[in-house]
Design an enzyme around this catalytic site. Structure first.
Site, PDB file in Angstrom:
ATOM      1  N   GLU A  69       0.827  -1.202   0.000  1.00 26.30           N
ATOM      2  CA  GLU A  69       0.000   0.000   0.000  1.00 26.30           C
ATOM      3  C   GLU A  69       0.873   1.268   0.000  1.00 26.30           C
ATOM      4  O   GLU A  69       0.597   2.238   0.709  1.00 26.30           O
ATOM      5  CB  GLU A  69      -0.945   0.005   1.206  1.00 26.30           C
ATOM      6  N   GLU A  97      -6.765  -7.338  -0.761  1.00 22.18           N
ATOM      7  CA  GLU A  97      -7.305  -7.317   0.605  1.00 22.18           C
ATOM      8  C   GLU A  97      -8.800  -7.036   0.519  1.00 22.18           C
ATOM      9  O   GLU A  97      -9.216  -5.930   0.189  1.00 22.18           O
ATOM     10  CB  GLU A  97      -6.597  -6.256   1.462  1.00 22.18           C
TER      11      GLU A  97
END
Length: 613
Positions: free
Chosen positions: A184, A259
């Site tokens: 991320e 995710e």
């Protein structure tokens, strides 16, 4: 059969046993198609769930993987945690519960592929986002940047990880099908040169298979590196997933939700997060119907044991330390048992199985028990437990003391005679204030508390501040503001206090031989010791509703923290860490040293708030 033929056959048989388990033949290929992944040149949909090896006792890894298969998963994802594997600079540990290679191999034996995420930044509600504390002692080092010292330490670490895991990639006969570069990153920065450095270090470490990046939708452009597969986090609208990926991948797939969140994590002092399965079953069905691959974060959370919980930081709330339970309201609960969410997700996945495939039966829930009440017969006040201190003109941080986690006592002298303000400029994170060993109050970083009024008698007195590190920030721009203890000046009546003595309490182990007293009359934090008998080891949940705040060890295993404010009121004690016969328990209790008996339950309490501190 000729002798030569017999030898050839025997050697081939041994190789087949060594490499042909789990996913069948070791000769597999895994690649990107225009819209799907390709396993052995055939379209393949990843249905994955996240399990973190340090959050599950090693003895239970296989059982958790069997549950993953029973829900319909064909893959598991895991981070790799730098601060576990290099707890001190240059000292690497891949043993015991840190044996990530064994974890991957067990997954292969159970017929599961693995998605590996060795970032080295993981977030994961984990202490310092996975970074080892000692990085902060490297002058000028800046994480997630092109700064030379950071890249040097990062390279050493990823090379060690590569030695353990690169041979287990699918293109080398193993079961690791993809490896994630950074984590991320778009939520933190947008430096493509830095991302390319990451990619090169991974390849140099031996990770020469399929590499990818993952980011939330709003940050995916910043966090993606051209040439790597883009994946998206948190978005489950098939059209939006496909559009975001195509925009970065020349109009092509495959499409992977790296995710997908079936619930959320908890932090101290806020209600437990729990979301009904019905809010997700339709979304799961739609995503799978669209041919999109998925990784559930989390499939099984487990427990964040030891001092490994992280913390969040927001402008409106200065500090949010996470609880020890990482139950996450996941399909598999903290003890590894199937939940209602598990069964409903399983039913959805079953509808999307290839023709002729059938899910294995769901293993029975683990039995649990309530222990007989434990009475503590030995204890010692924390001021009597500490060893020699270190003297310095100004307060030293945990990092200055080369102390990773735990607690520290700061001691100096003050002159009394009037009601005076004590102010700590930078308390990290929870402080109990004493005058001459007598408790005067608590300061809590969560609540923005850094000062209190003290009534001190005339003359010279000892000021003691017991400080708890409640977990370093794991997400956002404050990663580089993560030192612990007292990080600035302390004033008393506006005057800066000098001549401090620091006493370290890292509690990487407890010296139980020091715990001898039958009862301490002092109102300081206290260590309590007891033994208890177990006829047959089963899971249990230690019930801390009557206690205050602290941490618990059983048979040398640090099970994590408890705090009466909730929402977590119990601490999970796995059967795997109990022994038939005599067991040892140690508790460090900060606020209620008078409590002397501990009960347990057959089920956890993770959703009970309390004003009782």
């Amino acid at each position: 059969m000729k002798k030569r033929d017999i030898l050839f056959f025997s050697a081939a048989f041994v190789l087949a046993l060594l490499f042909g388990c789990g996913n069948g033949s070791s000769q597999h290929s895994f690649a990107l198609g225009d819209s799907t992944f390709m396993l052995d040149n055939k379209p393949y949909q990843i249905i994955s769930g996240e399990i973190h090896y340090p959050r599950v006792p090693r003895e239970a890894w296989r059982a958790r993987m069997k549950m993953a298969k029973a829900m319909g998963l064909n893959t598991i994802g895991t981070y790799v945690f730098w601060n576990l594997h290099e707890p001190e600079k240059g000292k690497f540990d891949f043993s015991g519960n840190n044996d990530i290679a064994a974890f991957v191999k067990i997954a292969k034996e159970e017929g599961l592929w693995v998605i590996l995420r060795p970032s080295p930044y993981v977030c994961a509600e984990w202490e310092f986002g996975g970074y080892p504390y000692w990085l902060q002692n490297e002058k000028g080092l800046e994480v997630r940047s092109r700064e030379e010292k950071y890249l040097s330490e990062y390279k050493k670490y990823i090379n060690e990880v590569g030695k353990q895991l690169a041979p287990l990639q699918v293109n080398h006969g193993g079961n690791i099908i993809m490896v994630q570069v950074e984590n991320e990153y778009g939520s933190y920065g947008a430096d493509k040169v830095y991302l390319e450095m990451n990619r090169k270090m991974f390849v140099d470490a031996g990770f020469d298979g399929l590499l990818y990046t993952c980011d939330p939708e709003k940050d995916i452009v910043k966090g993606h590196l051209a040439g790597l597969m883009p994946a998206i986090n948190g978005q489950d609208n098939p059209a939006k997933v496909k559009q975001a990926v195509r925009n970065l991948n020349e109009g092509k797939g495959p499409f992977f939700i790296a995710e997908w969140y079936p619930a959320w994590f908890d932090w101290w002092g806020t209600p437990h997060h729990k979301v009904p399965a019905s809010q997700y079953t339709g979304k799961l069905d739609t995503v799978l119907q669209a041919g999109i691959s998925i990784n559930m974060y989390m499939f099984h959370g487990g427990s964040t044991r030891g001092f490994m919980n992280g913390a969040n930081f927001r402008d409106t709330i200065p500090f949010e330390p996470q609880i020890s339970s990482y139950d996450y309201d996941a399909p598999l609960d903290e003890a590894g048992n199937a939940t209602d969410k598990f069964m409903k997700f399983r039913a959805v996945i079953a509808r999307h199985l290839p023709k002729g495939e059938k899910l294995p039966d769901v293993p029975a829930a683990k039995p649990s028990m309530a222990l007989n009440a434990i009475t503590f017969d030995k204890e010692i006040g924390i001021f009597d437990y500490v060893g020699p201190g270190k003297v310095n003109e100004n307060p030293l941080t945990f990092e200055d003391m080369n102390q990773a986690y735990g607690y520290m006592i700061y001691q100096t002298k003050v002159t009394g005679g009037a009601k005076t303000e004590l102010k700590i400029n930078g308390l990290r994170d929870y402080g109990i204030v004493f005058i001459d060993g007598v408790r005067k109050g608590i300061l809590d970083r969560r609540l923005g508390q850094e000062s209190m009024m003290l009534k001190v008698p005339a003359g010279t007195h000892s000021l003691e501040i017991f400080v708890e590190n409640m977990g370093r920030i794991n997400f956002g721009p404050n990663l580089l503001k993560n030192k612990k203890g007292i990080v600035g000046e302390v004033t008393f009546g506006g005057k800066v206090l000098k001549s401090w003595t620091m006493f370290s309490l890292p509690f990487d182990k407890v010296e139980t031989s020091k715990i001898k007293e039958t009862k301490s009359a002092k109102q300081t934090p206290v260590l309590k010791l007891a033994s208890f008998e177990v006829a047959k080891p089963l899971d249990t949940y230690l019930d801390f509703r009557k206690w205050g705040k602290g941490v618990v060890w059983v048979n040398g295993h640090n099970l994590g923290k408890y705090w009466s404010i909730g929402p977590q009121q119990t601490v999970y004690l796995p059967a795997e860490w109990l022994k038939k016969g005599k067991n040892e328990i140690v508790i460090l209790e900060l606020n209620k040293p008078e409590i002397n008996q501990l009960s347990s339950l057959e089920q956890p309490i993770l959703d009970q708030m309390s004003d009782n501190k």
